[in-house]
Design a protein around this motif. Structure first.
Motif, PDB file in Angstrom:
ATOM      1  N   CYS A   1     -11.057   1.289  -2.364  1.00  0.00           N
ATOM      2  CA  CYS A   1      -9.976   0.446  -2.638  1.00  0.00           C
ATOM      3  C   CYS A   1      -9.906  -1.105  -1.669  1.00  0.00           C
ATOM      4  O   CYS A   1     -10.338  -0.827  -0.401  1.00  0.00           O
TER       5      CYS A   1
ATOM      6  N   CYS B   1       0.822  -1.284   0.115  1.00  0.00           N
ATOM      7  CA  CYS B   1      -0.065   0.184  -0.097  1.00  0.00           C
ATOM      8  C   CYS B   1       0.901   1.358   0.131  1.00  0.00           C
ATOM      9  O   CYS B   1       1.687   1.414   0.835  1.00  0.00           O
TER      10      CYS B   1
ATOM     11  N   ASN C   1     -11.377   6.280  -7.954  1.00  0.00           N
ATOM     12  CA  ASN C   1     -10.655   5.086  -8.030  1.00  0.00           C
ATOM     13  C   ASN C   1     -10.023   4.775  -9.262  1.00  0.00           C
ATOM     14  O   ASN C   1      -9.562   3.846  -9.651  1.00  0.00           O
TER      15      ASN C   1
ATOM     16  N   PHE D   1      -5.680  -5.115  -9.433  1.00  0.00           N
ATOM     17  CA  PHE D   1      -6.526  -3.796  -9.232  1.00  0.00           C
ATOM     18  C   PHE D   1      -8.046  -4.081  -9.662  1.00  0.00           C
ATOM     19  O   PHE D   1      -8.461  -4.682 -10.959  1.00  0.00           O
TER      20      PHE D   1
ATOM     21  N   ALA E   1      -7.146  -3.205  -2.498  1.00  0.00           N
ATOM     22  CA  ALA E   1      -6.191  -3.926  -3.312  1.00  0.00           C
ATOM     23  C   ALA E   1      -5.264  -4.696  -2.293  1.00  0.00           C
ATOM     24  O   ALA E   1      -4.750  -5.816  -2.435  1.00  0.00           O
TER      25      ALA E   1
END
Ligand code: SF4
Ligand code: SF4
Lengths: 95, 284
Positions: free
Chosen positions: A61, A35, B164, B218, A63
């Protein structure tokens, strides 16, 4: 207006950040290395990793959880977070 | 085309054992050639021919993605990926907590195999529900955000962004979706585009599939709600296009929007997105 906003809502009014399940985490630090937003911090002691800056996390997010082998990172429900944001937007535009 | 299958070793957790089981079953039922990850790591030459001739399927047990990362590290292109922990989450199955798979684990492995076999036999691309409008002219004018030695381009008109880093270009009622130059650079070389199927309905901020690079996976967060009418077959075959031309040929999907007048209120215009990019670049 506070500096950080998401969809026009002050970031600190939105609760979106990873939560570490310490039963599962093996402290491999993949997430922290990955991150770029300094959400995680390494510490001394048993809990060697903490979510130190939850509001640095990019809303929606997820991720880092995709780097976590033991699946130790969880996030709030996306749809309810979006509903929450829309509600705050409406309240603010009414004022 | 025949397939070769690379799984993780399956010696760390039950999800891995399922991945390994999938490889074994693919070898017997679909005539796939098994690529042993440990041997591959020792001797790429051993598998050179098979890798050149076959569709490569990588099966990872968990998000550590040892099999995928091994292939990527060796510069091997993966054509299909399966992540068992994701399959598990979207099924109602609970795995037995042992490396010796029980009925649930074996059943899950067979379900994955059936799915793979079916998709290998299916025609390569589902027919889009509407004729894709395909190519569009690339943007001519850009805003520039600079940070250190990096430069991030943002088209000055026609494109709107979510926070995003996904854009939507709505021109003459046709909506194309892709990722921004900033995200393309953050991900570095994109090597896999796992697209949502055509005809899927997605909510604004729902998922439109994912992109993968050596650095990250992603999630493509839908900038608007609607139906996916086409997937860009060119970017699926060559995800590097997204790095090369993120606002043009590297588009990802085409959508028929269902709620654009309302959805657009939650998106950023180029100037506002430029500020977001600046902020993200400085913070990182
Ligand atoms: S990636 Fe997962 S297991 Fe590794 S440190 Fe982060 S939370 Fe813990
Ligand atoms: S969700 Fe994204 S921004 Fe948030 S901590 Fe994980 S990687 Fe960082």
């Amino acid at each position: 207006m506070s500096e950080a906003t998401f969809m026009g809502v002050p970031r600190d009014k939105i609760s979106w950040h990873p939560t570490i399940d310490y039963e599962k985490c093996n402290f491999c630090m993949e997430c922290a290395t990955f991150c770029p937003h300094r959400v995680f911090e390494q510490r001394e002691g048993d809990r060697r990793l903490v979510v130190a800056n939850p509001n640095n996390c990019v809303v929606l997010c997820r991720a880092c959880s995709k780097t976590c082998g033991p699946d130790a990172l969880t996030f709030p429900d996306k749809q309810s977070t979006i509903a929450e944001i829309k509600q705050i937007r409406e309240q603010e535009s009414v004022q | 085309m025949n397939s070769a299958i690379l799984s993780c070793t399956g010696l760390d957790k039950p999800e891995g054992s399922v991945a390994r089981e999938v490889a074994i079953r693919m070898a017997s039922s679909a005539d796939s050639e098994i690529i042993c990850p440990v041997l591959l790591n020792r001797s790429l030459a051993r598998y050179k021919k098979s890798l050149a001739e076959n569709t490569l399927i990588a099966v990872d047990g968990c998000s550590t993605r040892c099999a995928s990362k091994l292939a990527e590290g060796l510069g091997i292109k993966i054509d299909r990926k399966v992540l068992i922990s994701d399959v598990l989450k979207s099924s109602a199955v609970t795995l037995e907590p042992s490396l010796n798979l029980g009925p649930n684990g074996l059943g899950l492995a067979q379900a994955v195999v059936d799915d793979l076999v079916q998709s290998l036999n299916a025609p390569s691309e589902p027919i889009p529900s509407a004729a894709p409008s395909g190519a569009f002219p690339p943007p001519t004018e850009h805003l520039m955000v600079t940070h250190d030695k990096f430069e991030f381009r943002i088209p000055a008109t026609d494109y709107m962004f979510n926070e995003n880093d996904v854009w939507v270009r709505v021109v003459d009622g046709v909506a194309h979706v892709g990722i921004s130059d900033y995200m393309q650079q953050s991900l570095t070389d994109i090597n896999y585009f796992d697209a949502t199927k055509t005809d899927t309905d997605v909510d604004q901020f729902g998922e439109l599939g994912s992109l993968e690079s050596a650095k990250a996976v992603f999630e493509i967060i839908a900038p608007a709600s609607g139906t996916v009418v086409a997937v860009n077959a060119e970017t699926v075959a060559n995800p590097g296009l997204i790095n090369e031309d993120p606002y043009g040929r590297g588009w990802l999907v085409e959508m028929k929007l269902s709620n654009w007048p309302e959805d657009r209120a939650l998106l950023l215009k180029p100037e506002a997105y430029a500020k977001t990019v600046k902020h993200k670049a400085e913070e990182a």
